[in-house]
Design an enzyme around this catalytic site. Sequence first.
Site, mmCIF file in Angstrom:
data_model
loop_
_atom_site.group_PDB
_atom_site.id
_atom_site.type_symbol
_atom_site.label_atom_id
_atom_site.label_comp_id
_atom_site.label_asym_id
_atom_site.label_seq_id
_atom_site.Cartn_x
_atom_site.Cartn_y
_atom_site.Cartn_z
ATOM 1 N N GLY A 52 31.417 33.175 45.238
ATOM 2 C CA GLY A 52 30.323 32.687 46.072
ATOM 3 C C GLY A 52 30.795 31.547 46.939
ATOM 4 C CG ASN A 53 29.353 30.651 50.399
ATOM 5 O OD1 ASN A 53 28.321 30.024 50.575
ATOM 6 N ND2 ASN A 53 29.478 31.934 50.735
#
Length: 401
Positions: A211-212
């Site tokens: 993810g980020n």
Amino acid sequence: MTLQGKRIIICISGGIAAYKINFLIRDLVKKGAEVQVLMTPSAADFISQLTLSTLSKKPVFSDFYSENGTWNNHVELALWADLMLIAPCTANTLAKMVHGLCDNLVMATYMSAKCPVLIAPAMDLDMYRHPTTQQNLELAEDFGHFIIPAEMGELASGLIGQGRMAEPETILKQIEYCFSSNQNRQTLNGKTVLITAGPTYEAIDPVRFIGNHSSGKMGFALAEEAANRGAKVILISGPTSQKTGDPNIEIHQVTTAREMFDEVFKFYEMADIAIASAAVADYAPKVVAKEKIKKSEDSLTIELIKNPDILKTMGEKKTKQFLVGFALETQNEEENAKSKLEKKNLDMIVLNSLRDEGAGFKNDTNKIKILTKNELSEFPLKSKNEVAKDILNFVEAQILK
Ligand code: CTP
């Protein structure tokens, strides 16, 4: 926001959530609103008329005639109101509203009203998700009413699910939205704005993902600003903790880039403006392990494959849409943004540089540059809400050119 002098009718129907309305009335009156409470006959089983009239400082009406023999004129009541709220709105009252059954004072007043109508449904989860309720909510929306969706949580039945009436604070916010958007210039009235927001999560195994740090704040701020300007907003969001209560924003939650891609293209055709503010993962694991990966070897290699580029595909399928992309860069910012503008066939790109303090992910602020084919505009550091205004002002100016 002050609600000084605003005339609000609150119609209470017979649900356990009726007790929450006391808090709402208290807050509305504190903000200067005039509140007239109406009740369906069965609402009286759930809440005391005396409490309601004390808080609202007005008699409460539940029948066409009061005990002293005076007629409670539903037409006058309806025309008096600047806004009507039905809360809690039971499945029964909702069904009567959309099918024109007029067998009590609430229904007669509702059918005579010309003001905006807000509906806060409350019922058990199976009743809420029953096709007839869902269809009735859609019909109510088609009538132009605003639905304040029921929330998830524990229900009076002890079951857990969607069906709880929205909290009084959420309803209050909606009421304020209604008045503020009516006061504002409705510059995006009649337009549909599609916005992607937040990160995407790409599963590695049942417990891990790639993810980020995107918070979704910028996308949600854009959605709220567009809705304030009268647009119908379709917000397709990856996993975030952001919330919006705006009735003009339709949220579609997704997790992966692939899901975001599929959801975007369900609605892209109807969009007049599309804004891609999501931080989409460029790659996803080729294979998602069915079971949790155990640590065994000293190193682990995960093969990644490219995700579809949603914005690029939007650029390829563009017909009438005004298309806006985002670029988050760390070097050669303007050059990279310009090349994305061209490669993805965009009308405009919003650039933020991670080199600018206060810009980018997580922060409540952002510092942007806006590039079109021939223009470059630079903006100072601002709150994301203010940045959303700058972006939409720019879009509107481009559309009107
Ligand atoms: N975007 C998208 N789908 C993707 C990747 C990006 O819709 N799979 C959109 C983002 O929402 C953003 C814009 O494309 O509006 C720019 O994203 P970015 O990741 O910076 O650009 P890329 O083209 O992926 O280039 P690079 O990662 O090489 O910088």
